[in-house]
Design an enzyme around this catalytic site. Structure first.
Site, short mmCIF file in Angstrom:
data_model
loop_
_atom_site.label_atom_id
_atom_site.label_comp_id
_atom_site.label_asym_id
_atom_site.label_seq_id
_atom_site.Cartn_x
_atom_site.Cartn_y
_atom_site.Cartn_z
N CYS A 1 -2.37 7.75 4.79
CA CYS A 1 -2.40 7.54 3.34
C CYS A 1 -3.78 7.85 2.79
O CYS A 1 -3.96 7.91 1.59
CB CYS A 1 -1.98 6.13 3.01
SG CYS A 1 -2.91 4.96 3.93
N GLU B 1 0.88 -1.16 0.00
CA GLU B 1 0.00 0.00 0.00
C GLU B 1 0.91 1.21 0.00
O GLU B 1 1.74 1.36 0.89
CB GLU B 1 -0.88 -0.04 1.25
CG GLU B 1 -1.94 1.03 1.27
CD GLU B 1 -2.12 1.57 2.66
OE1 GLU B 1 -1.85 2.77 2.85
OE2 GLU B 1 -2.51 0.80 3.56
N1 LIG Z 1 1.05 6.10 1.60
C1 LIG Z 1 1.31 5.66 2.81
O1 LIG Z 1 0.54 4.94 3.39
C2 LIG Z 1 2.55 6.05 3.47
C3 LIG Z 1 3.52 6.73 2.77
N2 LIG Z 1 4.68 7.05 3.35
C4 LIG Z 1 5.70 7.75 2.54
O2 LIG Z 1 6.96 7.15 2.78
C5 LIG Z 1 7.93 8.16 3.09
C6 LIG Z 1 9.01 7.55 3.98
O3 LIG Z 1 8.40 6.95 5.08
P1 LIG Z 1 8.59 5.46 5.54
O4 LIG Z 1 7.40 5.15 6.32
O5 LIG Z 1 9.89 5.28 6.22
O6 LIG Z 1 8.49 4.56 4.24
P2 LIG Z 1 9.56 3.76 3.43
O7 LIG Z 1 8.88 3.21 2.25
O8 LIG Z 1 10.77 4.56 3.18
O9 LIG Z 1 9.99 2.54 4.40
C7 LIG Z 1 9.07 1.58 4.86
C8 LIG Z 1 9.81 0.30 5.20
O10 LIG Z 1 10.27 -0.31 4.00
C9 LIG Z 1 11.69 -0.47 4.04
N3 LIG Z 1 12.22 -0.14 2.72
C10 LIG Z 1 12.01 1.00 2.04
N4 LIG Z 1 12.64 0.97 0.86
C11 LIG Z 1 13.27 -0.22 0.80
C12 LIG Z 1 14.10 -0.84 -0.18
N5 LIG Z 1 14.43 -0.22 -1.31
N6 LIG Z 1 14.58 -2.07 0.08
C13 LIG Z 1 14.29 -2.69 1.24
N7 LIG Z 1 13.52 -2.15 2.21
C14 LIG Z 1 13.01 -0.93 2.00
C15 LIG Z 1 12.16 0.51 5.07
O11 LIG Z 1 13.37 0.06 5.62
P3 LIG Z 1 14.54 1.11 5.97
O12 LIG Z 1 13.91 2.11 6.88
O13 LIG Z 1 15.56 0.27 6.59
O14 LIG Z 1 14.92 1.69 4.66
C16 LIG Z 1 11.03 0.51 6.07
O15 LIG Z 1 11.14 -0.59 6.93
C17 LIG Z 1 7.11 9.26 3.68
O16 LIG Z 1 7.72 10.50 3.59
C18 LIG Z 1 5.89 9.18 2.86
O17 LIG Z 1 6.08 9.87 1.64
C19 LIG Z 1 4.92 6.67 4.65
C20 LIG Z 1 3.98 6.00 5.40
C21 LIG Z 1 2.70 5.64 4.86
O1 LIG Z 2 -6.96 6.30 7.70
C1 LIG Z 2 -6.70 5.24 8.29
O2 LIG Z 2 -7.30 4.88 9.30
C2 LIG Z 2 -5.67 4.30 7.74
C3 LIG Z 2 -4.67 5.03 6.92
C4 LIG Z 2 -3.58 4.18 6.43
O3 LIG Z 2 -3.77 3.04 6.11
C5 LIG Z 2 -2.25 4.74 6.34
O4 LIG Z 2 -2.10 5.94 6.54
O5 LIG Z 2 -1.30 3.99 6.06
#
Ligand SMILES: NC(=O)C1=CN([C@@H]2O[C@H](COP(=O)(O)OP(=O)(O)OC[C@H]3O[C@@H](n4cnc5c(N)ncnc54)[C@H](OP(=O)(O)O)[C@@H]3O)[C@@H](O)[C@H]2O)C=CC1
Ligand SMILES: O=C(O)CCC(=O)C(=O)O
Length: 526
Positions: free
Chosen positions: A302, A265
């Protein structure tokens, strides 16, 4: 419960050989104790070997035993007590009420999956009895049930340290399906992760399950996550995070000798359509409601309303005035990590610097580290259609209002959008015809369509879809919230003319599990 900074690999706690790291309190910038050790290939190897060794026993646990395991995990999380909330507050900057609510959602989700396991319809048992006398050819005895895929790698999300992390929806649904889980904990909240991991581990032991049913790994950098997804014993991946991270893991999964599904997601801007009559009747209330949804949790959802579409005119102006006033009075909020904060500031600067975009309002000034000021921008439909970069998610409390000439222009913009988790319409009765015309587009674009609500806050229930076409997720056929999430980790197996005593209970004659089954096409409990 003490936080030691160790990884939990099966029944043992383990210090990895990779560099140590500490959690950071984003509200103060202070590094928190203890030091956590990061793992690498050796820890992945050990956790996956244990998970594989546990798989056959875990997948054939009785429905009651597996349901009781999920309930024990839930109770153990509650039994950690306030220490869990206090640690999560320190590691995330999220307020107590939000985290207590999230704990309730996490525990409720585990208990809901326990009910699902007991009820058993997820096995989708089907029996087409033999027809030996059929001409011109007889039919064999053909039976089907679903089995779990195998060990699942789960990546904890930064923005939901409980509900989308170690014991979150991915883990709960994988356990419910009968899959062992290896979690890669998010580096932003390792202490919270360890506490919850220990609660799961205690449940594994007290329910008499093999130790490999659960492991928790940590590691900074991408090495450990990549190794986990590449491990041949891992058969599926659950991920919530960035588009870049999700795509990278999909790439690793698809290059394996045996490619596996990645349920990622990733990115969604969650359009909100302000229909004309709704705007005319309640522009001010909509403006306030929008800002409340946008700024909740520093916008780190998200499902955050990242774009709005409305028709130019005095009603839209009233909406803007109310939103500008509410947003201007919104305090700056601490974001989860310095990295997420920097990404938010860069995204806001990109929008503010675009010649096609006007800044309407910013929230109150920041007064501490990693704080974000909410931001509200506007552009025209033509400019939005001309610049695909304006569709990029800015993770946090930033939103872009697209001024359209008419309802047809709103639909034209909707047609160009990428896949979304949600699409929202604000409508009154007189808007019904226009919304009816929009719905086919929204169905193609989004996993969930809402009327007269706000997209943040996902109900955990049977009918929920928290999914959607790419890039909202990597697989639009699935959901990561709600009981349908179990389907991601199952596959059908067919038994043709298998002797009765070798058949699994789900498809035996006499229906020993009392399941709803489809027998010769008819659903019943025979
Ligand atoms: N749409 C959504 O639901 C969300 C979006 N985000 C977005 O993600 C950005 C960064 O946040 P974050 O939550 O840290 O998300 P990331 O996608 O950067 O990281 C999430 C997890 O995946 C791992 N990971 C990421 N890239 C790789 C890779 N290339 N290979 C292996 N493992 C990987 C990370 O490990 P490691 O930390 O060791 O790299 C971490 O454990 C935010 O600024 C935002 O833009 C964040 C949360 C939710
Ligand atoms: O809005 C929520 O309760 C869930 C949102 C979500 O899944 C996320 O931000 O990753």
């Amino acid at each position: 419960m003490t936080i030691t900074g160790e990884m939990l690999i099966g029944a043992s706690a383990h210090r990895g050989g990779q560099g140590g790291f500490r959690a950071v309190d984003p509200a103060t910038g202070e590094a928190l104790d203890p030091v956590f050790s990061g793992g690498g290939a050796a820890e992945v190897e050990r956790a996956c070997a244990l998970a594989w060794a546990a798989f056959d026993a875990f997948r054939e646990t009785g429905l009651e035993q597996r349901a009781a395991f999920l309930e024990t995990v839930a109770q153990n999380i509650l039994d950690i007590g306030d220490g869990l909330i206090v640690r999560a507050m320190a590691e995330t900057g999220l307020p107590r009420a939000r985290l207590e609510g999230e704990r309730g959602r996490t525990v409720g989700q585990l208990r809901l999956f326990a009910q699902v396991v007991r009820e058993g319809s997820w096995l989708e048992a089907r029996i087409d009895p033999a027809m030996p006398a059929r001409t011109p050819l007889p039919r064999a005895d053909i039976r089907q049930r679903h089995i779990p895929l195998g060990p699942v790698a789960v990546f904890g999300a930064s923005n939901f340290p409980l509900a989308f992390s170690v014991a979150g929806g991915d883990t709960a649904s994988a356990f419910a399906a009968g899959c062992p889980v290896v979690v890669k904990g998010h580096g932003a909240h390792p202490g919270t992760s360890e506490l919850v991991g220990r609660a799961i581990r205690a449940a594994v032991a007290s329910c008499g399950l093999p130790e490999g049913v659960f492991s928790l790994l940590f590691g900074t950098g991408n090495e450990i996550g990549t190794a986990l997804v590449a491990d041949p014993r891992i058969k599926a991946v659950g991920f919530t995070g960035s588009r870049r991270g999700g795509l990278a893991l999909m790439e690793v999964a698809s290059r394996r000798p045996e490619p596996i599904p990645v349920y990622a997601e990733m990115s969604s801007i969650n359009p909100v359509f302000l229909m004309p009559t709704a705007l005319a009747s309640r522009a001010e209330a909509l403006g306030k409601g929008f800002v409340a949804s946008l700024t909740m949790g520093a916008g780190q959802f998200c499902t955050n309303p990242g774009i709005l579409l409305g028709i130019e005119g005095p009603d839209l102006d009233r909406f803007v005035a109310a939103a500008v006033e509410a947003l201007g009075a919104s305090s700056a909020s601490t974001m989860l990590t310095p990295g997420i904060h920097a990404a938010f500031d860069a995204g806001v600067a990109r929008l503010a610097g675009s010649g096609a975009v006007t800044t309407l309002a910013r929230g109150m000034a920041c007064s501490g580290p990693n704080q974000a000021q909410a931001a509200f921008f506007t552009t025209t439909a033509d400019a939005f259609l001309a610049d695909t970069e304006l569709q990029e998610e800015v993770f946090g409390a930033a939103s872009l209002l697209i001024r359209c000439g008419d309802v047809a222009a709103m639909k034209a913009v909707a047609e160009t959008l990428e896949g979304q988790l949600t699409a929202t319409v604000q409508m009154d009765a007189e808007d019904k015809a226009a919304v009816a015309a929009l719905i086919p587009t929204l169905e193609r674009k989004a996993g969930r369509i809402l009327a007269n609500g706000w997209p943040t806050g996902v109900e955990v229930c049977h009918a929920m879809v928290h999914g959607g076409p790419f890039p909202a997720t990597s697989d639009a056929r699935s959901t990561s919230v709600g009981t349908l999430a179990i389907r991601r980790f199952l596959r059908p197996v067919c038994y043709q003319d298998i002797p009765a005593e070798l058949l699994p209970e789900a498809v035996r004659d006499g229906n020993p599990l009392g399941l709803w089954r489809r027998i010769d096409g008819t659903l019943g409990q025979d």
